[in-house]
Design a protein around this motif. Structure first.
Motif, PDB file in Angstrom:
ATOM      1  N   ARG A 137      31.633  26.464  49.840  1.00  0.00           N
ATOM      2  CA  ARG A 137      32.892  26.572  50.590  1.00  0.00           C
ATOM      3  C   ARG A 137      34.076  26.635  49.626  1.00  0.00           C
ATOM      4  NH1 ARG A 137      29.578  27.610  53.679  1.00  0.00           N
ATOM      5  NH2 ARG A 137      29.257  26.885  55.812  1.00  0.00           N
ATOM      6  N   PRO A 138      34.165  27.721  48.870  1.00  0.00           N
ATOM      7  CA  PRO A 138      35.274  27.823  47.909  1.00  0.00           C
ATOM      8  C   PRO A 138      36.618  27.982  48.611  1.00  0.00           C
ATOM      9  CG  PRO A 138      34.092  29.890  48.050  1.00  0.00           C
ATOM     10  CD  PRO A 138      33.313  28.908  48.857  1.00  0.00           C
ATOM     11  N   LYS A 139      37.665  27.641  47.905  1.00  0.00           N
ATOM     12  CA  LYS A 139      39.008  27.747  48.462  1.00  0.00           C
ATOM     13  C   LYS A 139      39.460  29.203  48.492  1.00  0.00           C
ATOM     14  CE  LYS A 139      39.926  23.320  48.960  1.00  0.00           C
ATOM     15  NZ  LYS A 139      40.219  22.700  50.268  1.00  0.00           N
ATOM     16  N   THR A 140      40.107  29.566  49.580  1.00  0.00           N
ATOM     17  CA  THR A 140      40.793  30.856  49.670  1.00  0.00           C
ATOM     18  C   THR A 140      42.206  30.579  50.173  1.00  0.00           C
ATOM     19  OG1 THR A 140      40.029  31.183  51.938  1.00  0.00           O
ATOM     20  CG2 THR A 140      38.678  32.135  50.186  1.00  0.00           C
ATOM     21  N   ALA A 141      43.122  31.426  49.784  1.00  0.00           N
ATOM     22  CA  ALA A 141      44.513  31.173  50.177  1.00  0.00           C
ATOM     23  C   ALA A 141      45.302  32.469  50.160  1.00  0.00           C
ATOM     24  CB  ALA A 141      45.163  30.162  49.232  1.00  0.00           C
ATOM     25  N   ILE A 166      31.365  34.438  43.286  1.00  0.00           N
ATOM     26  CA  ILE A 166      30.803  34.821  44.586  1.00  0.00           C
ATOM     27  C   ILE A 166      29.290  34.909  44.448  1.00  0.00           C
ATOM     28  CG2 ILE A 166      30.836  36.532  46.415  1.00  0.00           C
ATOM     29  CD1 ILE A 166      33.596  37.384  45.464  1.00  0.00           C
ATOM     30  N   TYR A 167      28.596  33.960  45.080  1.00  0.00           N
ATOM     31  CA  TYR A 167      27.146  33.878  45.006  1.00  0.00           C
ATOM     32  C   TYR A 167      26.553  33.896  46.413  1.00  0.00           C
ATOM     33  CZ  TYR A 167      27.639  32.455  40.104  1.00  0.00           C
ATOM     34  OH  TYR A 167      27.926  32.412  38.777  1.00  0.00           O
ATOM     35  N   PHE A 168      25.220  33.895  46.446  1.00  0.00           N
ATOM     36  CA  PHE A 168      24.510  33.887  47.731  1.00  0.00           C
ATOM     37  C   PHE A 168      24.912  32.669  48.571  1.00  0.00           C
ATOM     38  CE2 PHE A 168      22.014  31.394  44.779  1.00  0.00           C
ATOM     39  CZ  PHE A 168      21.561  30.326  45.541  1.00  0.00           C
ATOM     40  N   ALA A 169      25.257  31.556  47.903  1.00  0.00           N
ATOM     41  CA  ALA A 169      25.569  30.330  48.632  1.00  0.00           C
ATOM     42  C   ALA A 169      26.892  30.409  49.377  1.00  0.00           C
ATOM     43  CB  ALA A 169      25.581  29.135  47.675  1.00  0.00           C
ATOM     44  N   ASN A 170      27.807  31.239  48.910  1.00  0.00           N
ATOM     45  CA  ASN A 170      29.121  31.282  49.570  1.00  0.00           C
ATOM     46  C   ASN A 170      29.499  32.659  50.095  1.00  0.00           C
ATOM     47  OD1 ASN A 170      29.976  32.779  47.310  1.00  0.00           O
ATOM     48  ND2 ASN A 170      30.813  30.984  46.280  1.00  0.00           N
ATOM     49  N   ALA A 171      28.617  33.647  49.937  1.00  0.00           N
ATOM     50  CA  ALA A 171      28.957  35.017  50.335  1.00  0.00           C
ATOM     51  C   ALA A 171      29.263  35.115  51.828  1.00  0.00           C
ATOM     52  CB  ALA A 171      27.823  35.968  49.949  1.00  0.00           C
ATOM     53  N   SER A 172      28.428  34.523  52.668  1.00  0.00           N
ATOM     54  CA  SER A 172      28.646  34.593  54.111  1.00  0.00           C
ATOM     55  C   SER A 172      29.940  33.897  54.509  1.00  0.00           C
ATOM     56  CB  SER A 172      27.466  33.954  54.858  1.00  0.00           C
ATOM     57  OG  SER A 172      26.285  34.684  54.630  1.00  0.00           O
ATOM     58  N   TYR A 173      30.167  32.743  53.915  1.00  0.00           N
ATOM     59  CA  TYR A 173      31.399  32.011  54.216  1.00  0.00           C
ATOM     60  C   TYR A 173      32.633  32.833  53.833  1.00  0.00           C
ATOM     61  CZ  TYR A 173      35.231  28.708  53.628  1.00  0.00           C
ATOM     62  OH  TYR A 173      36.455  28.089  53.676  1.00  0.00           O
ATOM     63  N   GLY A 210      34.546  34.450  38.324  1.00  0.00           N
ATOM     64  CA  GLY A 210      33.967  34.721  37.007  1.00  0.00           C
ATOM     65  C   GLY A 210      32.680  35.505  37.050  1.00  0.00           C
ATOM     66  N   ASN A 211      32.010  35.505  38.204  1.00  0.00           N
ATOM     67  CA  ASN A 211      30.736  36.205  38.296  1.00  0.00           C
ATOM     68  C   ASN A 211      30.452  36.535  39.753  1.00  0.00           C
ATOM     69  OD1 ASN A 211      28.229  37.307  37.576  1.00  0.00           O
ATOM     70  ND2 ASN A 211      27.852  35.667  36.081  1.00  0.00           N
ATOM     71  N   ILE A 212      29.482  37.413  39.959  1.00  0.00           N
ATOM     72  CA  ILE A 212      29.095  37.827  41.307  1.00  0.00           C
ATOM     73  C   ILE A 212      27.629  38.223  41.264  1.00  0.00           C
ATOM     74  CG2 ILE A 212      29.760  40.245  40.967  1.00  0.00           C
ATOM     75  CD1 ILE A 212      30.741  40.251  43.885  1.00  0.00           C
ATOM     76  N   ASP A 213      26.875  37.879  42.320  1.00  0.00           N
ATOM     77  CA  ASP A 213      25.474  38.287  42.366  1.00  0.00           C
ATOM     78  C   ASP A 213      25.288  39.366  43.426  1.00  0.00           C
ATOM     79  OD1 ASP A 213      25.597  36.968  44.764  1.00  0.00           O
ATOM     80  OD2 ASP A 213      24.023  35.515  44.320  1.00  0.00           O
ATOM     81  N   MET A 255      30.877  42.215  49.587  1.00  0.00           N
ATOM     82  CA  MET A 255      32.026  43.079  49.310  1.00  0.00           C
ATOM     83  C   MET A 255      31.892  44.411  50.048  1.00  0.00           C
ATOM     84  SD  MET A 255      34.145  41.454  47.291  1.00  0.00           S
ATOM     85  CE  MET A 255      35.121  42.743  46.547  1.00  0.00           C
ATOM     86  N   GLU A 256      30.674  44.934  50.102  1.00  0.00           N
ATOM     87  CA  GLU A 256      30.455  46.195  50.818  1.00  0.00           C
ATOM     88  C   GLU A 256      30.734  46.023  52.315  1.00  0.00           C
ATOM     89  OE1 GLU A 256      26.458  47.135  49.821  1.00  0.00           O
ATOM     90  OE2 GLU A 256      26.954  47.941  47.829  1.00  0.00           O
TER      91      GLU A 256
END
Length: 659
Positions: free
Chosen positions: A493-497, A532-539, A574-577, A584-585
Motif C-alpha cells: 500500500r504505497p503512498k500516492t498523492a 511497482i511490484y506484484f504486491a502493490n500493482a493492483s492497489y 526505483g524498479n518495476i516488475d 501500466m498497460e
C-alpha cells in the motif's frame, strides 16, 4: 488512442527539442549485470575496494587486517593505550565476575559457567572483533531465553548433565548462525528486529527477569518454571509462609545500595567506577556478612563450592542426535539472533560516540566464532552487553585489549579465588540482576515512540505485553510478526498523492504537505512513492483510477477546464516488475478510453529499461511522452492545451475531438 494516431501541433516539436530526453541505460551483458546486482545486494560497503591495484604481498597483509582486525590496530599500539585498557579491563572484570555468576543462575546453569564464559570468548573477540569499546560476556535476556527454552524439555535439577550439554549445543548452533550471517553477508535479516521491537522485548524480558528474582530475595526453594508475570506472582504469593525475612532484608538492603550507586554515577559521570565496582563490593560484603553471622544456617542460601581451574573442554558433550537436537537448534537460533542484535546495536552506538565505524558483518563473524569456540570450552552464549560495554567506554578503553585484561583477571579468579565465593549469598546475585534489569526498561524510548510513530509504539507494547503475559518466545514472535506485517503493508500500500505547483517556481510538491501549492488546470499530477511490484500493482491501478475519478468530479463541480493529461511522477519508483508493467498497460488503456493522455516524469533507469524491453514505450506510450522533470512535463502539456484551445471552435470543449 495509440501513439501513431496523434499529430503534434505546430511548435510542439521545437518544445520537445528544448526539453531533456529521458534515456534508457546502456544494455549490459547478463553476467556483468548479475555481478553488479550481487555486489550491491551483498557488498554495499565494497570491502574489496582496498585490494584494487595492490601487489600480491600487500593483498595478503590487507586480507589479514580485514579478517583479523587485531593486525590493524596492534602495530600502532603503545604504552599509553595499554594504561587506559588496563584500567578499563580491571574495572569491567569487577563487574563481569558477579554478573557472570548471576546470569548463569538465571539460565539454570552452574555459576562457574558464568566465569568460564567471561574468559575464553573475550579473547576470541579481541582478535576478530572490530569494536574498540565492546566488552564481551553473558547477558540477562539471552540467559533467560536459554533457561526458559531448555527447561521445557529437560529439568535442570533432575538431569543437570543433559541440560548442561544442551546449553553447550545451543551455544554452538547460535555461533554457527551468527558466523554464517556474517560470512554470507546476510546481516539484513537481523534488521527485521526493529528498534521498537527491541525496546519492547528488552523491557518485557527485564520485567520478567526482575520478578523472577523474588525467589532469591525471599529465599524460596521451590519456584515456577514459567516466565509469565501471572505464574511468577502466583508462585511468590502462594508461598508467603516460606518467605525468609533475613533474606528479604539482605536483598532489599543490597538492592538499595546498588541503585544508589548507579544514581550517584549517573549524576556524577566522573565517578562511573562507583557503580561499576558496586556489584563486586556487594558480593564481598555479602560474603563477609554471611561468613561472620552464619546466615546460611538461618535461611540465607549461598553459592557453595565453585570448581577451581580453567575451562574444561566440552566438544565431546555436544548433542547432535534426536530427540534433543531440535531443541538445541531452536534455542540456539532464537538466542543467537537476540544476542546478535543486541551486540551489534551496542557496538554501533559506542562507535558513533567515538566517531569510528564498525563492520557489521565482521562483528557477526566475531560473535559467531567466539560462541563456537566457547561451546567447545564449557561456555554458554555470549555477546556484547550494554552495561559492561558502557563501563568499558566510561573507563576510557582504547582497544579490545581491555577484553584481554578482563579475561586475565577472570583467569586468575578461576585459578586461585573461586573458593572465596563459597559464602556469597544468592540474594546478592538476585539484587545484582534486578539492578541491571531496571536499566533495560527504557520507558523514555517508549514515550518517544508514542510521540513520533504510533505504530512503532504498538509494536513495542506488543513485544512487551507478549513477553510479560505470555512468554519470551511469544513476545518475540508477536513483535516480529507485527513488524513484518507493517513492512508488507508499506510495500503493498504505497503512498500516492496529488502534486501542485509552488507559486512563482517550477517546483511541484504534495498538495497536502504544501497547501499553498496549486493544481494546474487540465492536468493531474500524481506521485508514486514506491517501486511497482506484484504486491502493490493492483492497489496502484485502483488508486490511480480513483484519483482520476475524484479529479474529474471536482472539475465538473468547480467548472474548471476539463481534465486532459495524467502525469505520473516516477521519481520514487526505483524498479518495476512484469506485474507492474501490466498495470501500466491497463492504466494506459483506461486513460485512453477516457480520451486522456498519460505522461511519465523522471522515470528511473531500471524502469525505463524494462518498459522499453516490454515495448510499453514503443507500442503504447511513445518516447515523446516521457520527461526528465515534472516541470518539463507540465510545460509541454500546458503548451498542447493552449494550442488546442486556440485551434478549436468556441463550441468545442474537448481538445481531443479534433484528433
Amino acid at each position: 488512442m495509440g501513439t501513431e494516431d496523434y499529430t503534434f501541433p505546430e511548435g510542439a516539436e521545437e518544445l520537445h527539442r528544448r526539453h531533456h530526453t529521458v534515456e534508457a541505460p546502456q544494455p549490459q551483458p547478463f553476467l556483468k549485470s548479475l555481478q553488479y546486482s550481487l555486489k550491491e545486494t551483498l557488498f554495499p560497503d565494497d570491502p574489496f575496494r582496498q585490494f584494487k591495484n595492490q601487489n600480491a604481498s600487500r593483498k595478503v597483509v590487507l586480507g589479514l587486517k580485514y579478517f583479523l582486525p587485531i593486525f590493524e590496530w596492534a602495530p600502532r599500539y603503545n604504552f599509553k593505550f595499554f594504561k587506559s585498557d588496563l584500567i578499563a579491563g580491571i574495572t569491567i572484570a569487577s563487574l563481569a565476575i558477579p554478573q557472570g555468576i548471576s546470569y548463569a543462575k538465571l539460565a539454570n546453569l552452574p555459576p562457574i559457567l558464568g566465569l568460564y564464559s567471561s574468559f575464553v570468548p573475550p579473547l576470541v573477540y579481541a582478535v576478530l572483533g572490530s569494536s574498540r569499546d565492546l566488552a564481551v560476556g553473558t547477558v540477562a535476556v539471552a540467559s533467560l531465553l536459554t533457561g526458559a527454552m531448555l527447561s521445557k524439555e529437560v529439568d535442570a535439577e533432575k538431569d543437570s548433565k543433559l541440560y548442561l550439554h544442551l546449553a553447550f549445543t545451543a551455544t554452538f548452533f547460535a555461533g554457527v548462525l551468527e558466523a554464517s550471517l556474517g560470512i554470507f553477508r546476510l546481516g539484513f535479516i537481523v534488521d527485521f528486529l526493529s528498534h521498537a521491537t527491541i525496546v519492547g522485548f528488552m523491557g518485557g524480558a527485564a520485567t520478567v527477569v526482575s520478578l523472577q528474582q523474588l525467589k532469591g530475595i525471599f529465599g524460596l526453594k521451590h519456584f515456577t518454571d514459567a516466565t509469565d508475570v501471572i505464574s511468577v506472582m502466583r508462585s511468590v504469593f502462594s508461598q508467603t509462609h516460606q518467605w525468609r525475612w533475613e533474606s528479604g532484608v539482605l536483598g532489599c538492603g543490597f538492592l538499595f545500595f546498588l541503585l544508589s550507586t548507579r544514581f550517584f554515577s549517573t549524576k556524577k559521570p566522573k565517578f562511573f567506577w562507583v557503580a561499576a565496582m558496586a556489584p563486586l563490593t556487594s558480593v564481598i560484603l555479602g560474603s563477609l556478612l554471611v561468613y561472620f553471622t552464619h546466615a546460611e544456617r538461618h535461611g540465607v542460601q549461598v553459592i557453595g563450592n565453585l570448581k577451581k581451574g580453567l575451562n574444561p573442554l566440552s566438544g565431546s558433550d555436544l548433542i547432535f542426535t534426536s530427540p534433543y537436537m531440535a531443541t538445541a537448534v531452536k534455542t540456539g537460533l532464537i538466542t543467537g539472533i537476540i544476542a546478535l542484535a543486541e551486540g551489534i546495536a551496542v557496538g554501533r552506538s559506542f562507535a558513533m560516540f567515538k566517531n569510528y565505524n564498525i563492520d557489521g558483518n565482521k562483528e557477526m563473524i566475531a560473535f559467531g566464532m567466539m560462541n563456537i569456540v566457547g561451546s567447545f570450552t564449557s561456555c554458554y552464549l555470549t555477546t556484547g552487553p550494554f552495561s559492561r560495554s558502557a563501563v568499558n567506554y566510561n573507563a576510557g578503553c582504547k582497544t579490545a585489549v581491555s577484553n584481554i585484561v578482563m579475561a586475565i583477571a577472570v583467569m586468575i579468579t578461576l585459578l586461585f579465588l573461586t573458593p572465596l565465593f563459597y559464602y556469597t549469598p544468592l540474594v546478592v546475585l538476585s539484587a545484582i540482576i534486578i539492578s541491571a534489569m531496571l536499566g533495560l526498561i527504557d520507558y523514555q524510548a517508549a514515550i518517544h515512540l508514542w510521540k513520533v510513530d504510533k505504530f512503532d509504539f504498538l509494536v513495542c507494547m506488543s513485544a512487551y505485553v507478549g513477553v510479560v503475559f505470555g512468554s519470551v518466545e511469544i513476545g518475540l514472535v508477536v513483535a516480529v510478526a507485527i513488524s513484518i506485517a507493517r513492512l508488507l503493508l508499506f510495500v503493498s500500500r504505497p503512498k500516492t498523492a496529488v502534486k501542485g505547483n509552488i507559486p512563482n517556481s517550477m517546483i511541484y510538491r504534495n498538495t497536502e504537505q504544501y497547501p499553498s501549492s496549486r493544481t494546474v488546470p487540465g492536468i493531474l499530477i500524481l506521485e508514486i512513492d514506491a517501486p511497482i511490484y506484484f504486491a502493490n500493482a493492483s492497489y496502484l491501478r485502483e488508486r490511480i483510477i480513483r484519483w482520476i475519478d475524484e479529479e474529474e468530479d471536482r472539475v465538473k463541480q468547480s467548472g474548471e477546464s476539463s481534465l486532459q493529461y495524467i502525469i505520473l511522477d516516477m521519481s520514487a519508483v526505483g524498479n518495476i516488475d512484469t506485474s507492474g508493467i501490466s498495470m501500466m498497460e491497463e492504466i494506459k488503456k483506461v486513460i485512453d478510453r477516457r480520451a486522456l493522455k498519460l505522461v511519465l516524469a523522471n522515470p528511473k533507469g531500471e524502469v525505463v529499461k524494462k518498459l522499453t524491453r516490454s515495448n510499453f514505450i514503443g507500442d503504447h506510450l511513445g518516447k515523446e511522452w516521457m520527461f526528465l522533470t515534472v516541470g518539463e512535463a507540465v510545460e509541454a502539456c500546458s503548451f498542447m492545451l493552449h494550442t488546442f484551445r486556440n485551434e478549436q471552435p468556441a463550441s468545442t470543449k474537448e481538445p481531443w475531438n479534433n484528433v
